[in-house]
Scaffold this motif. Structure first.
Motif, PDB file in Angstrom:
ATOM      1  N   PHE A 247      -4.800  -8.326  -1.195  1.00 32.51           N
ATOM      2  CA  PHE A 247      -5.337  -7.667  -2.381  1.00 32.51           C
ATOM      3  C   PHE A 247      -4.407  -6.518  -2.758  1.00 32.51           C
ATOM      4  N   THR A 248      -3.835  -6.618  -3.952  1.00 33.20           N
ATOM      5  CA  THR A 248      -2.860  -5.633  -4.425  1.00 33.20           C
ATOM      6  C   THR A 248      -3.388  -4.946  -5.680  1.00 33.20           C
ATOM      7  N   ALA A 249      -2.654  -3.950  -6.128  1.00 34.61           N
ATOM      8  CA  ALA A 249      -3.035  -3.232  -7.353  1.00 34.61           C
ATOM      9  C   ALA A 249      -3.023  -4.158  -8.567  1.00 34.61           C
ATOM     10  N   ASN A 250      -2.268  -5.238  -8.485  1.00 32.41           N
ATOM     11  CA  ASN A 250      -2.189  -6.199  -9.590  1.00 32.41           C
ATOM     12  C   ASN A 250      -3.111  -7.396  -9.405  1.00 32.41           C
ATOM     13  N   GLY A 251      -4.007  -7.310  -8.404  1.00 33.28           N
ATOM     14  CA  GLY A 251      -4.936  -8.404  -8.166  1.00 33.28           C
ATOM     15  C   GLY A 251      -4.593  -9.172  -6.898  1.00 33.28           C
ATOM     16  N   PRO A 252      -5.399 -10.191  -6.558  1.00 38.13           N
ATOM     17  CA  PRO A 252      -5.169 -10.957  -5.331  1.00 38.13           C
ATOM     18  C   PRO A 252      -3.884 -11.778  -5.406  1.00 38.13           C
TER      19      PRO A 252
ATOM     20  N   ASP B 218     -19.029  -5.352  -8.099  1.00 39.65           N
ATOM     21  CA  ASP B 218     -18.139  -5.984  -7.119  1.00 39.65           C
ATOM     22  C   ASP B 218     -16.791  -5.267  -7.113  1.00 39.65           C
ATOM     23  N   ASP B 219     -16.454  -4.639  -5.970  1.00 38.93           N
ATOM     24  CA  ASP B 219     -15.181  -3.932  -5.875  1.00 38.93           C
ATOM     25  C   ASP B 219     -14.101  -4.749  -5.170  1.00 38.93           C
ATOM     26  N   LYS B 220     -14.435  -5.962  -4.743  1.00 39.48           N
ATOM     27  CA  LYS B 220     -13.459  -6.854  -4.111  1.00 39.48           C
ATOM     28  C   LYS B 220     -12.857  -7.809  -5.141  1.00 39.48           C
ATOM     29  N   LEU B 221     -13.737  -8.479  -5.877  1.00 44.50           N
ATOM     30  CA  LEU B 221     -13.339  -9.326  -7.004  1.00 44.50           C
ATOM     31  C   LEU B 221     -14.139  -8.836  -8.220  1.00 44.50           C
ATOM     32  N   PRO B 222     -13.555  -8.000  -9.052  1.00 44.28           N
ATOM     33  CA  PRO B 222     -14.292  -7.407 -10.168  1.00 44.28           C
ATOM     34  C   PRO B 222     -14.936  -8.460 -11.069  1.00 44.28           C
ATOM     35  N   PRO B 223     -16.020  -8.080 -11.778  1.00 46.94           N
ATOM     36  CA  PRO B 223     -16.744  -9.048 -12.617  1.00 46.94           C
ATOM     37  C   PRO B 223     -15.910  -9.662 -13.731  1.00 46.94           C
TER      38      PRO B 223
END
Length: 223
Positions: free
Chosen positions: A80-85, A171-176
């Motif tokens: 998980f990076t600042a630019n997404g998974p 959801d803070d892991k995979l945002p909505p």
């Protein structure tokens, strides 16, 4: 409710090599649900859903093939990076193919596949690439991989498919936003789907399970 269920020992399906546990009902099952856990979990994580699912449903709890901890498994590696998974796309596709082999090796009954987080991701990958094998897929706090696009079935094959999308507002892991993208993609593909948002984070709540049970009743020949 499904009170007459028993939790079986871990076994291996020889064609795919995947391990699973069966929660079976009394009598012949009318349909089957495959449940896939998230990254770092194992097949026992979603067992608590079974008592709240419809009668006549055989539930198979699958273990992902990649071991990343003593009791932790994954369908593919992800950072998980600042630019997404950022995922290992080859591992994700290998798991998708293993799941297809698993389903093909089972006795034929109407089947739905669903899962949480990474398990939901693989469920969507299976449903959208092989709709002839499943009646639908449930994406619980997950996403549809952009890398899947080359494997998506033809539009006419997708007409029989149904999907259930559930996601938390917090959801803070995979945002909505990932659920919004899934909705938009399924709309473009003209895949029938039921989409829900809940006051939760990256988790599963009782209201969501009740909605999932209703969708299963509408999708499978259960009652």
């Amino acid at each position: 409710m499904n009170p007459n269920a028993s939790f079986a020992t871990l076994q291996q399906e020889p064609e795919s090599g995947l391990q699973f546990r069966r929660i079976s009902v009394v009598g012949e099952p009318r349909a089957r649900l495959l449940l896939l856990h998230g990254v770092g979990g194992n097949e026992s994580n979603l067992a608590a859903l079974a008592p709240h699912l419809p009668k006549g449903l055989e539930v198979l709890l699958l273990r992902a093939p990649l071991q990343i901890a003593p009791q932790g498994f994954a369908w593919f590696q992800v950072n998980f990076t600042a630019n997404g998974p950022v995922i290992d796309a080859e591992q994700a596709d290998a798991s998708r193919v293993q799941l297809l082999r698993f389903i093909e090796a089972l006795p034929k009954v109407p089947t739905v596949i669903g899962g949480f987080s990474q398990g939901g991701i693989l469920s969507a990958s299976v449903g959208l690439s092989a709709p002839q094998l499943v009646a639908g897929f449930a994406l619980l706090s997950g996403r549809i991989l952009p890398e899947l696009e080359a494997h998506i079935a033809a539009p006419e094959a997708l007409r029989s498919l149904s999907a259930f999308i559930a996601h938390g507002h917090h959801d803070d892991k995979l945002p909505p936003s990932w659920a919004e993208r899934a909705d938009a993609w399924l709309q473009r593909l003209q895949v029938r789907h039921s989409s829900h948002r809940y006051d939760m984070g990256h988790e599963i709540v009782a209201e969501e399970v009740a909605d999932l049970a209703d969708w299963l009743r509408a999708t499978l020949p259960l009652e």
